[in-house]
Scaffold this active site. Structure first.
Site, PDB file in Angstrom:
ATOM      1  CB  CYS A  14      -0.989  -0.036   1.153  1.00  0.00           C
ATOM      2  SG  CYS A  14      -2.475   0.903   0.745  1.00  0.00           S
ATOM      3  CG  HIS A  66      -3.537  -3.730   2.983  1.00  0.00           C
ATOM      4  ND1 HIS A  66      -2.647  -3.217   3.886  1.00  0.00           N
ATOM      5  CD2 HIS A  66      -4.169  -2.670   2.434  1.00  0.00           C
ATOM      6  CE1 HIS A  66      -2.736  -1.899   3.890  1.00  0.00           C
ATOM      7  NE2 HIS A  66      -3.656  -1.543   3.016  1.00  0.00           N
ATOM      8  CD  GLU A 125      -1.160  -6.345   4.994  1.00  0.00           C
ATOM      9  OE1 GLU A 125      -0.902  -6.607   3.810  1.00  0.00           O
ATOM     10  OE2 GLU A 125      -1.424  -5.188   5.391  1.00  0.00           O
TER      11      GLU A 125
HETATM   12  N1  GLN Z   1      -1.983   6.656   2.725  1.00  0.00           N
HETATM   13  C1  GLN Z   1      -2.090   5.872   1.530  1.00  0.00           C
HETATM   14  C2  GLN Z   1      -3.458   6.010   0.887  1.00  0.00           C
HETATM   15  O1  GLN Z   1      -4.400   6.387   1.532  1.00  0.00           O
HETATM   16  C3  GLN Z   1      -1.762   4.414   1.796  1.00  0.00           C
HETATM   17  C4  GLN Z   1      -2.721   3.742   2.712  1.00  0.00           C
HETATM   18  C5  GLN Z   1      -2.208   2.442   3.264  1.00  0.00           C
HETATM   19  O2  GLN Z   1      -1.010   2.189   3.279  1.00  0.00           O
HETATM   20  N2  GLN Z   1      -3.099   1.604   3.771  1.00  0.00           N
HETATM   21  O3  GLN Z   1      -3.603   5.735  -0.279  1.00  0.00           O
END
Ligand code: GLN
Length: 536
Positions: A382, A508, A510
């Site tokens: 992310c 994600h 994970e």
């Molecule tokens: N801050 C980034 C976004 O909102 C990444 C979010 C995250 O890592 N879950 O796109």
């Protein structure tokens, strides 16, 4: 008819109700029952999505896009079945539902009160999972500690619910602490007696006591607890500190928690639990033949719970590779161009973690530059993927001022920018791109090879995305977008060419790694780190 198990906690918080619930569920599932676990959190936030990870650890995201307590991650990792919005309810949600109904006039002029309206809403939420027809047994974990003001409506709702469904259809497991007083050389039962007394005041006699302890409970102690807390001796279950949470199902099996539960619920014991693959996993976890050191570069590393699903995914993937993964937590804000090499040398792989906001952003970029230039395996999740995209723009594509508009809204090269659909949203809670989305992976990519397929689905939690205006430039220079959302062409995966392992995912992974199904990207990241370690 569905049977219900309630898990309460006494004496202190952090006794591990989530792990006990998940372990019991695992044993019942291994005997052939369909089980789910639900958690009630007695705070007023609607969900933990707006909570700082320092407050509450990681925010876990379900398939249907609910932002939930990290215990749901344990439930999924143990049971290998997905949870949903219905599996995590907060006091905030309960009140919100009741207040919305009040505004609609549903209560026909009555005074709206904690009893019966809030307790009714709690009971309705207990019933939702049971009435779905999908489960034989629903385990409901009550967050907080018995005696807290905020837990009271839940305990009252459980008391009423049990009375309504009749005896033999539910039971209460009370998790408590038996402290060891070194000076006296003794285990002490008094705090447990008092917390059970408190439950009794609220009209609940626990059926089973699970006792957290650092020392084995003698028969004398068990008898004493049983006598003073009004339970059978075989309903006093020892829960001794374990070296890994994955041992707990076997410890509970030894204590016959599952048998006692089934007998009390008047359910057949069916077969002995089939735990072959679980034991196989434990065997590999405990007998690694190799070791790797992987750096986890993140902003909340002082609290490892903030990255719970990532560290558990490493445990699953490590066991798969028969390799001990030593995760080194590196605070991203301490990394600078001057010290990154020194701080990161000796690592066999680096994962740059998800996150929000500017703090530590530049340190993540430094870490990525180092691993990219030195062929060290890299996995960006992310924000970690977004940082890889920014780093590449700055140091390879020549856009020195490139950034994400989250960090620098005025950047001349917004290689990561806010999604169109996000631009008009002002409210913070539950408004990100959340939950499962499909992704098509290029057949020729490494990631497709790792998954063994090219259509995948993964969970998301973000507002920003890869800016497709720059797609061709990235492709030509070798940081190749290889995964796309089939509906709107959002970039979900980037891979660096000519590097042993350099992968960033907007989703994600994970959140979907379980004991039974370790995630392919983690398995291959650990394998690549191991290969790197061996080459050195
Ligand atoms: N801050 C980034 C976004 O909102 C990444 C979010 C995250 O890592 N879950 O796109």
């Amino acid at each position: 008819m569905t049977k219900y198990i309630f898990v309460t906690g006494g004496v202190t918080s952090s006794l591990g109700k989530g792990i006990i619930s998940a372990s019991l569920a695992k044993l019942l599932q291994a005997r052939g029952y369909r089980v789910t676990i639900q958690k009630f959190d007695p705070y007023i936030n609607i969900d933990p999505g707006t909570l700082n990870p320092y407050e509450h650890g990681e925010c876990y995201v379900t398939e249907d896009g609910a932002e939930t307590d990290l215990d749901l991650g344990h439930y999924e990792r143990f049971l290998n079945t997905p949870t949903s919005r219905a599996n995590n309810i907060t006091t905030g949600r309960i009140y919100q539902n009741v207040i919305n109904r009040e505004r609609q006039g549903d209560f026909l002029g009555k005074t709206v009160q904690v009893v019966p309206h809030i307790t009714d809403e709690i009971k309705r939420n207990i019933r939702i999972l049971g009435e779905s027809g999908d489960y034989d047994i629903v385990i409901t974990e009550l967050g907080g500690t018995v005696g807290d003001i905020e837990s009271l409506p839940y305990i009252e709702a459980v008391r009423q619910f049990r009375w309504e469904i009749g005896s033999g259809n539910s039971l209460v497991i009370h998790l408590t602490l038996i402290p060891f007083l070194a000076a006296a050389g003794e285990l002490k039962t008094k705090p447990t007696q008092h917390s059970v007394k408190m439950l009794l005041e609220y009209g609940i006699q626990p059926d089973i006591l699970v006792c957290r302890t650092e020392h084995h409970l003698t028969m004398d102690i068990r008898k004493k607890i049983a006598l003073f807390c009004n339970v059978n001796v075989n309903a006093v279950i020892e829960s001794i500190d374990a070296s890994t949470i994955y041992d707990v199902p076997l410890l509970m099996l030894k204590e016959q928690l599952d048998r006692t539960v089934l007998t009390k619920l008047k359910l057949s014991h069916k077969n002995e639990p089939d735990l072959e693959s679980w034991k196989d996993f434990l065997g590999r976890l405990k007998n690694p033949t190799s070791e790797v050191r992987i750096g986890l570069v993140g902003k909340y590393v002082e609290l490892p719970d903030a990255y719970k699903s990532i560290s558990e995914s490493f445990i699953h993937a490590g066991a798969k590779n028969e390799c001990k993964v030593k995760v080194e937590y590196i605070p991203s804000e301490t990394l600078t161009p001057g010290n990154a090499v020194e701080r990161l040398k000796g690592l066999h792989g680096v994962l740059v973690a998800p996150g929000f906001g500017e703090r530590g952003f530049e340190g993540k970029i430094e870490a990525i530059r180092y691993v990219r230039e030195n062929n060290i395996p890299f996995f960006g999740i992310c924000l970690g993927m977004q940082c890889a995209v920014v780093e590449f723009a700055r140091h390879v594509l020549g856009m020195t001022e490139a950034s994400s508009t989250e960090m620098n809204p005025a950047t001349p090269f917004p290689v990561i920018s806010m999604m169109e659909e996000q631009k008009k949203i002002i409210a913070k809670g539950g408004t990100m791109r959340l939950g499962a989305y499909a992704c098509d992976v290029k057949k020729s990519s490494k990631v497709a090879n790792y998954y063994g397929k090219s259509h995948i689905s993964e969970r998301h939690r973000h507002r920003y995305e890869f800016n497709n205006d720059y797609l061709k430039q990235y492709e030509h220079a070798g940081l190749v977008p290889t995964g796309f959302n089939p509906e709107n062409n959002l970039v979900e995966i980037v891979e660096l060419k000519n590097h042993p392992f350099f992968i960033g995912t907007q989703f994600h992974p994970e959140l979907k790694s379980t004991v039974a199904n370790p995630h392919p990207l983690f398995i291959n990241f650990v394998a690549a780190s191991l290969a790197f370690a061996r080459k050195k």
